[in-house]
Motif scaffolding. Structure first.
Motif, short mmCIF file in Angstrom:
data_model
loop_
_atom_site.label_atom_id
_atom_site.label_comp_id
_atom_site.label_asym_id
_atom_site.label_seq_id
_atom_site.Cartn_x
_atom_site.Cartn_y
_atom_site.Cartn_z
N GLY A 285 12.52 -92.87 103.27
CA GLY A 285 11.52 -93.88 103.51
C GLY A 285 12.05 -95.29 103.52
O GLY A 285 11.29 -96.24 103.74
N SER B 203 6.10 -87.20 96.43
CA SER B 203 4.66 -87.24 96.68
C SER B 203 4.36 -87.07 98.17
O SER B 203 3.32 -86.55 98.54
CB SER B 203 4.08 -88.57 96.19
N ARG B 204 5.28 -87.50 99.01
CA ARG B 204 5.14 -87.31 100.46
C ARG B 204 6.27 -86.41 100.95
O ARG B 204 7.43 -86.67 100.66
CB ARG B 204 5.17 -88.65 101.18
N LEU B 205 5.94 -85.38 101.69
CA LEU B 205 6.95 -84.45 102.15
C LEU B 205 7.93 -85.15 103.09
O LEU B 205 7.52 -85.93 103.96
CB LEU B 205 6.31 -83.27 102.88
#
Length: 374
Positions: free
Chosen positions: A23, A56-58
């Motif tokens: 990210g 928390s986010r794939l």
């Protein structure tokens, strides 16, 4: 040098690690994800970034996360960080499945960790730009860069300017290892760019800055240079915390900037289509300037500081200026705003330039290089 390793039809399976948290912003991250991840990656790979074991986010398909903390640049802690990365890689990778290493950057922790985890595989080192910048200012990173240049079987540079800068930092590098493979932008952006809305004519020139707001990106010079210039509107697409840190400078300079947020890729492309000019005031170098090429693919002309990398990738398809010289900047912005047909001509030239750099060509050249080495 390479152990016997299976190959897919597309090429030898690569092992690659970008030691940034999943990210993270930046063109090198987007290029990494474009090449190695997704349901049908352009380059078959075991691809890794940093992150928690249960995010928390794939993460994107094909990207594995290494739960390693403590990233740093110098001193004993850097050695400990490399060791932790090497152990995590050793636990995650079956060496017999790997055909080649793709070393992202010549410096930082991922490169020595990957070499130590898989010491018998051929090595392709990719120069991104920040590795050169940090090697100039951090002794341990210069050491890693020189060690990597010696250990690599091939060194890939996206522009000849990056080869020149590398050879200044590591003059003992075997020049025969250096291969010029330009970075690329997604093919589908070239074939189906977002439509440009038709706007009523305006006397204001809508400028867009898109990217990180770190010192070498030159945004401080941009803001100071824009302060006395009439007839322009500035939008900024950048990480939120970095934009907030910029707020005092904007206030002192009296420059109002419309903050767009840190936009997902597709939204950024739409933003390109809704502005008149992309500004790139980088002060030091750009490996290639992928955001400029993506902007050109979307019909957005580029106004840029002629630093190494950008000058080579854009040349006369953009407009070179001096963001540190308010008079020169004002003159070039006024020319863009008032010269009939200039923006239209730049849009055409920019799109033609962007079509020279499809990502599929980059991927195939790296796969072919892997075949040669493995």
């Amino acid at each position: 040098m390479s152990p016997v390793s299976p190959r897919s039809a597309a090429g030898p399976l690569a092992a690659t690690l970008l030691d940034l948290p999943a990210g993270s912003p930046g063109g090198s991250v987007e290029l990494f994800l474009d090449l190695y991840t997704g349901d049908r990656p352009l380059i078959p790979a075991r691809a890794f970034m940093l992150g928690p074991s249960n995010p928390s986010r794939l993460p994107p398909a094909g990207l594995d996360l290494l739960p390693v903390a403590g990233k740093c640049l110098e001193g004993p802690a850097f050695g400990n960080y490399v060791t932790a990365l090497r152990r995590a890689l050793t636990a995650a990778i079956d060496p017999n499945q790997i055909g080649v290493l793709h070393l992202q950057h010549l410096a930082f922790g991922a490169t020595p960790a990957l070499i130590r985890a898989l010491p018998l595989h051929p090595r392709i080192a990719l120069v991104h730009g920040t590795d050169l910048i940090f090697a100039e200012t951090h002794r341990d990173q210069l050491r890693v860069l020189r060690e990597t240049a010696r250990a690599a079987d091939a060194i890939v540079v996206p522009t000849e300017a990056m080869a020149d800068r590398l050879l200044k930092l590591a003059p003992q590098t075997d020049r025969r290892k250096i291969t010029h493979i330009p970075w690329g932008i997604p093919d589908h952006l070239l074939t189906a760019p977002p439509p440009r809305p038709t706007h009523a004519s305006t006397s204001h020139l809508r400028l867009l800055y898109a990217g990180r707001l770190t010192a070498e990106k030159g945004v401080a010079a941009l803001i100071k240079g824009l302060a006395p210039v009439p007839g322009v509107e500035l939008s900024i697409a950048a990480p939120r915390a970095q934009f907030h840190a910029l707020a005092p400078l904007l206030k002192r300079a009296g420059v109002r900037a419309h903050y767009l947020g840190w936009l997902p890729r597709q939204q950024l492309w739409k933003a390109f289509a809704e502005h008149d000019v992309l500004v790139m005031p980088s002060t030091t170098l750009e490996a290639m300037g992928l955001v400029a090429l993506e902007a050109q693919a979307c019909g957005l002309p580029v106004l840029y500081q002629p630093v190494p990398g950008l000058s080579e990738a854009l040349a006369a398809t953009g407009v070179a200026t001096d963001f540190t010289n308010s008079a020169a900047l004002a003159r070039d912005l006024d020319r863009l705003r008032t010269s009939p047909g200039l923006l239209s001509a730049l849009r055409q030239a920019g799109y033609a330039n962007a079509t020279r750099y499809p990502l599929s060509t980059t991927a195939q050249a790296l796969i072919d290089l892997g075949h040669q080495l493995s």
